[in-house]
Motif scaffolding. Structure first.
Motif, PDB file in Angstrom:
ATOM      1  N   ALA A 121       0.841  -1.207   0.000  1.00 44.61           N
ATOM      2  CA  ALA A 121       0.000   0.000   0.000  1.00 44.61           C
ATOM      3  C   ALA A 121       0.876   1.257   0.000  1.00 44.61           C
ATOM      4  N   ARG A 122       1.950   1.218   0.772  1.00 44.00           N
ATOM      5  CA  ARG A 122       2.845   2.388   0.836  1.00 44.00           C
ATOM      6  C   ARG A 122       3.526   2.615  -0.526  1.00 44.00           C
ATOM      7  N   ILE A 123       3.893   1.526  -1.191  1.00 45.94           N
ATOM      8  CA  ILE A 123       4.552   1.657  -2.499  1.00 45.94           C
ATOM      9  C   ILE A 123       3.593   2.335  -3.492  1.00 45.94           C
ATOM     10  N   VAL A 124       2.315   1.939  -3.429  1.00 47.22           N
ATOM     11  CA  VAL A 124       1.347   2.533  -4.355  1.00 47.22           C
ATOM     12  C   VAL A 124       1.049   3.991  -3.948  1.00 47.22           C
ATOM     13  N   ASP A 125       1.030   4.296  -2.649  1.00 45.84           N
ATOM     14  CA  ASP A 125       0.895   5.708  -2.212  1.00 45.84           C
ATOM     15  C   ASP A 125       1.988   6.538  -2.871  1.00 45.84           C
ATOM     16  N   ASP A 126       3.220   6.036  -2.773  1.00 45.36           N
ATOM     17  CA  ASP A 126       4.365   6.788  -3.313  1.00 45.36           C
ATOM     18  C   ASP A 126       4.262   6.930  -4.833  1.00 45.36           C
ATOM     19  N   GLY A 131       3.451  10.320  -9.548  1.00 47.16           N
ATOM     20  CA  GLY A 131       2.747  10.589 -10.805  1.00 47.16           C
ATOM     21  C   GLY A 131       3.224   9.693 -11.936  1.00 47.16           C
ATOM     22  N   PRO A 132       2.501   9.770 -13.081  1.00 48.97           N
ATOM     23  CA  PRO A 132       2.865   8.904 -14.205  1.00 48.97           C
ATOM     24  C   PRO A 132       4.230   9.286 -14.768  1.00 48.97           C
ATOM     25  N   GLY A 133       4.794   8.387 -15.536  1.00 51.34           N
ATOM     26  CA  GLY A 133       6.080   8.677 -16.185  1.00 51.34           C
ATOM     27  C   GLY A 133       7.265   8.161 -15.388  1.00 51.34           C
ATOM     28  N   ARG A 377      -6.167   0.258  -6.966  1.00 54.26           N
ATOM     29  CA  ARG A 377      -6.011   1.714  -6.843  1.00 54.26           C
ATOM     30  C   ARG A 377      -5.558   2.405  -8.129  1.00 54.26           C
ATOM     31  N   VAL A 378      -4.905   1.664  -9.016  1.00 54.01           N
ATOM     32  CA  VAL A 378      -4.455   2.263 -10.289  1.00 54.01           C
ATOM     33  C   VAL A 378      -4.833   1.293 -11.411  1.00 54.01           C
ATOM     34  N   ARG A 403       2.564   4.421 -17.100  1.00 56.78           N
ATOM     35  CA  ARG A 403       1.595   5.512 -17.312  1.00 56.78           C
ATOM     36  C   ARG A 403       0.293   5.131 -16.620  1.00 56.78           C
ATOM     37  N   PHE A 404      -0.388   6.143 -16.101  1.00 52.45           N
ATOM     38  CA  PHE A 404      -1.712   5.859 -15.519  1.00 52.45           C
ATOM     39  C   PHE A 404      -2.525   7.140 -15.447  1.00 52.45           C
TER      40      PHE A 404
END
Ligand code: HEM
Length: 404
Positions: A121-126, A131-133, A377-378, A403-404
């Motif tokens: 979860a923390r990795i996805v928060d970061d 941001g994308p890219g 989440r993404v 990208r997202f």
């Protein structure tokens, strides 16, 4: 040949399909290709059926003379760091494996599932904050496996970066990004990385002798094998095996997973329909097509005939998991990414035998939790073109924009 693995996927698939069509393993006459990899050649095991049979017969096709690394021909100074149980046979191999195997059972892994979820979860928060890219490999794929294996070992968070860098050198093949420009540079860097990792474990081991905890370094320093403690050198090479195997492989499965979902939107839609139900099948299919470990080798302990081929004592066989996982005799439409594939007898974690991947359950949980978090989440995250690691051993992605 590191360069072969840089070629486009379709070309590699065609080459292995041709080898499989030959019926019998091809013997490659090979001079001494490197300081570590000595001639005179090897049998290329490319079919699923041959790979299974060889894996099931470790007393004939042994690892003790070189399983992961060609330990028999390796200079002594390198063997000191890489002479671990993956390059040994039973009974010594089994006794060493038993020291740590309990920590990798599904029951034990379940116990720290919550920790894996929090970390993912923390990795996805970061990621969302960055941001994308961003480069998916260091920002996402690499982080969970490094953290989890370091926590299991008892390595403090301040050293995660150090472990990541040194593992990249150990398994980086000849990739110039890690300074491995030629053989001399590679050996020098390997030796330094081995020495530094050994120093790290020795510093931590001193503390565990005085105050044992339930981490894996404590298990190694307090182990009793045949009435004896492990030597510093044995603890060092065991430690290197676990930290390197624990983070270099799962990282690539996660990166390939995202790439596969990007190339096959129908399979993403299917997985998204029921994240829980499809996870186990999706994880196995990702490991099959990713095959993060391209091959392992074995050596013949005696002359032997298998499936019509005569092998001689001392000869090498190279088990190409990457090819067996695409064998049309074992998988319907093997190039197809199908998260509902049943059965899926892939050999991404090795064939059936004593060396079957110790971390398979852990890797499955990490991949599963990471994708549950990402897809929740993404859900539309996509991968750009992967940049392949220059290595014949590890099917690795070094960089890949997302990208997202
Ligand atoms: C062995 C693949 C994750 C630890 C192996 C082998 C393969 C493999 C192909 C060799 C099997 C043989 O020689 O027969 C993978 C893949 C992974 C993964 C594809 C991730 C997707 C992990 C993790 C760990 C780990 C997370 C954690 C420490 C080991 C160890 C061995 C091993 C210690 C040697 C076992 C022995 O010699 O008894 N793995 N692995 N692996 N793996 Fe993994």
């Amino acid at each position: 040949d590191h360069e072969f693995w840089q070629r486009p996927m379709a070309e590699r698939e065609r080459a292995f399909a041709l080898l499989r069509a030959k019926g019998k393993p091809v013997f490659y006459e090979e001079p001494d290709v490197s300081y570590i990899e000595k001639g005179p050649g090897y049998h290329a095991i490319v079919k699923h059926v041959d790979l299974l049979e060889i894996s099931r017969n470790p007393e004939i096709f042994c690892s003790g003379r070189g399983g992961a690394t060609n330990i028999e021909d390796m200079p002594a100074e390198l063997a000191e760091y890489f002479g671990s149980m993956i390059n040994m046979d039973d009974p010594r191999h089994a006794r060493l494996r038993r020291i740590v195997s309990r920590a990798f059972t599904p029951r034990m892994i379940k116990q720290f599932e919550a920790g894996v979820e929090i970390a993912a979860a923390r990795i996805v928060d970061d990621l969302l904050e960055a941001g994308p890219g961003v480069d998916f490999v260091p920002h996402v794929a690499a982080r969970l496996p490094v953290k989890i294996i370091c926590d299991m070992m008892g390595i403090p968070a301040s050293e995660y970066g150090f472990v990541y860098d040194r593992s990249n050198i150990v398994l980086g093949g000849f990739d110039p990004e890690f300074g491995l420009t030629d053989e001399g540079a590679m050996v020098a860097k390997l030796l330094t990385a081995g020495r530094e990792l050994q120093q790290l474990v020795q510093g931590l081991a001193v503390k565990r002798i005085e105050n044992p905890t339930d981490d894996l370094i404590s298990a190694l320093v307090n182990a009793n094998v045949d009435g004896e403690r492990l030597t510093n050198q044995e603890i060092g090479s065991f430690f290197i095996l676990l930290v390197v195997a624990g983070n270099e492989t799962t990282r690539n499965a996660i990166s390939y997973g995202l790439r596969l979902l990007t190339l096959h939107p129908d399979q993403r839609r299917l997985w998204l329909r029921d994240l829980q139900e499809h996870a186990p099948g999706a994880v196995e299919e990702i490991v099959r097509l990713a095959s993060p470990v391209n091959y392992m080798r074995r050596k013949l302990t005696r002359d032997y005939e298998l499936n019509g081929t005569r092998y001689r004592e001392g000869e090498k066989v190279v088990l190409f998991y990457w090819s067996a996982n695409r064998d049309e005799a074992a998988f319907d439409e093997p190039q197809r990414f199908d998260i509902t594939r049943r059965p899926n007898p892939h050999v991404g974690f090795g064939g059936p035998g004593p060396h079957f991947c110790l971390g398979a359950h852990l890797a499955r949980r990490e991949i599963s939790v990471m994708f549950r978090e990402l897809l929740t989440r993404v859900p539309h995250i996509e991968a750009g073109e992967p940049e392949q690691l220059f290595s014949s051993f590890i099917n690795g992605i070094k960089h890949m924009e997302c990208r997202f």
